[in-house]
Write a protein that holds these residues in place. Sequence first.
Motif, PDB file in Angstrom:
ATOM      1  N   GLY A   1       8.207  -7.602  -7.306  1.00 21.53           N
ATOM      2  CA  GLY A   1       7.908  -8.427  -6.145  1.00 21.53           C
ATOM      3  C   GLY A   1       8.500  -7.879  -4.865  1.00 21.53           C
ATOM      4  O   GLY A   1       7.824  -7.810  -3.828  1.00 21.53           O
ATOM      5  N   GLY A   2       9.764  -7.483  -4.898  1.00 19.21           N
ATOM      6  CA  GLY A   2      10.410  -6.939  -3.710  1.00 19.21           C
ATOM      7  C   GLY A   2       9.788  -5.638  -3.268  1.00 19.21           C
ATOM      8  O   GLY A   2       9.562  -5.406  -2.074  1.00 19.21           O
TER       9      GLY A   2
ATOM     10  N   ALA B   1       3.870 -12.539  -8.243  1.00 16.00           N
ATOM     11  CA  ALA B   1       4.744 -11.866  -7.280  1.00 16.00           C
ATOM     12  C   ALA B   1       3.939 -10.908  -6.397  1.00 16.00           C
ATOM     13  O   ALA B   1       4.185 -10.805  -5.190  1.00 16.00           O
ATOM     14  CB  ALA B   1       5.853 -11.112  -8.007  1.00 16.00           C
TER      15      ALA B   1
ATOM     16  N   THR C   1       6.267  -6.258  -1.790  1.00 16.27           N
ATOM     17  CA  THR C   1       6.362  -6.876  -0.462  1.00 16.27           C
ATOM     18  C   THR C   1       6.790  -5.852   0.573  1.00 16.27           C
ATOM     19  O   THR C   1       6.235  -5.798   1.675  1.00 16.27           O
ATOM     20  CB  THR C   1       7.346  -8.052  -0.494  1.00 16.27           C
ATOM     21  OG1 THR C   1       6.947  -8.971  -1.519  1.00 16.27           O
ATOM     22  CG2 THR C   1       7.372  -8.784   0.834  1.00 16.27           C
TER      23      THR C   1
ATOM     24  N   ALA D   1      13.861 -11.910  -3.152  1.00 13.78           N
ATOM     25  CA  ALA D   1      13.010 -11.536  -4.282  1.00 13.78           C
ATOM     26  C   ALA D   1      13.916 -11.130  -5.435  1.00 13.78           C
ATOM     27  O   ALA D   1      13.663 -10.148  -6.134  1.00 13.78           O
ATOM     28  CB  ALA D   1      12.077 -10.394  -3.887  1.00 13.78           C
TER      29      ALA D   1
ATOM     30  N   LEU E   1      10.496 -15.493  -2.983  1.00 10.11           N
ATOM     31  CA  LEU E   1       9.268 -14.863  -3.456  1.00 10.11           C
ATOM     32  C   LEU E   1       9.385 -14.578  -4.948  1.00 10.11           C
ATOM     33  O   LEU E   1      10.472 -14.307  -5.460  1.00 10.11           O
ATOM     34  CB  LEU E   1       9.046 -13.581  -2.657  1.00 10.11           C
ATOM     35  CG  LEU E   1       7.819 -12.720  -2.912  1.00 10.11           C
ATOM     36  CD1 LEU E   1       7.337 -12.101  -1.595  1.00 10.11           C
ATOM     37  CD2 LEU E   1       8.113 -11.612  -3.903  1.00 10.11           C
ATOM     38  N   GLY E   2       8.263 -14.624  -5.665  1.00 11.91           N
ATOM     39  CA  GLY E   2       8.258 -14.292  -7.085  1.00 11.91           C
ATOM     40  C   GLY E   2       9.092 -15.272  -7.895  1.00 11.91           C
ATOM     41  O   GLY E   2       9.094 -16.484  -7.634  1.00 11.91           O
TER      42      GLY E   2
END
Length: 380
Positions: free
Chosen positions: A16-17, A300, A20, A153, A282-283
């Motif tokens: 996810g990180g 995510a 993004t 995240a 997030l996620g």
Amino acid sequence: MHSISKKIILIGGGIGGAATALALHRNGFYPVVYERVQELKEVGAGIALWANATHVLKNLGLLEEAKEMGVLTTNYQFNSQKGKELVNVPVDGFELPVIGIHRADLHELLWRKLPQKQFVLGETFERFSQDKNKVRAHFTSSLTAEGDALIGADGLRSKVRTELFGFKPPIYRNFTTWRGLTSHVPDTYRPGYIREFLGRGKEFGFMMLELGRMYWYAAAKAPENQPDAPMVRKKELENVFQDWFYSIPELIAATDETDIIKTDLYDRVPALPWSKQNITLLGDAAHPTLPTLGQGACMALEDALIVTKCLLEYPEPTVAFQQYESQRFSRTKSIVEQSLLSGQMGQLAHPITVKLRETLMKLMKPAITDSFKSLHAYRA
């Protein structure tokens, strides 16, 4: 397009990180990812990237590479414990493919497209502070980073979440999972198939990854935090699944002890908010889910695209994050709840209820197929 030079701090460098950061980077922002581990790597497990996720990869310019690194999936087959087919769902009817891929390969694909200086490793997030329209991330090493916005995240037990809203533990859902990787391909493998077997309070599934690697996963009802010695996981699984469809004990036996990962399964009751001013989640930090629908990483990836679109459309991060929440909550809530229901169905253990479940699945094949289509038709 408005002037874009905002620095976005991301805590957590998982899928996810990384996704993004890449989405932000491609759209003119300056993301910097802070990750506590010293080396970027994902655990040795496979995932299915459904069409809703490969849509995101296409938008990130990664779809063709992902197809080369993975295996195209055409069918999701549910079977009884002994191998009798219950439901066979075609999953290749979209304009985008479904891909089986190793998590580490997907992770590398994402982060290698980002300038190396925008990944800071070995930094453990401690707290944040906000000053007018800026946010500062403070790390245990005494490092401080300042940005225009911060995105947490950092997974199921997110430290950013705790700092935002206080500590509240995730919910253990009475299931433990094991994941394994082997080069052994059983003679019952069907190209393009994910095959899942449902028994009495237990499940087992397997799928092909690239380079002839077979990924398998198992789940069983179990108390939380059972004592575990890594060198007896294989024996434990061989005992649990000894009387199942013959390819299952065969796969376990062919897997090296060090390639078996054991994890308890948790989620949270879906709830808002995820954000406070110019900080959001997030996620899994925002909406952790059980893996029963295979949508954790996919959600995510969806988040990555939507939060980037919101930051593009709304120059003020506080407003952008409010929009992000409103666009994502209904979707993620539905998946978390459906995943929990699916997990509860998998926990049925009485022979009569298991037999009833098998009968209902056969009768509900059109509804199950439609549910798959609806789930994977979403486009972030």
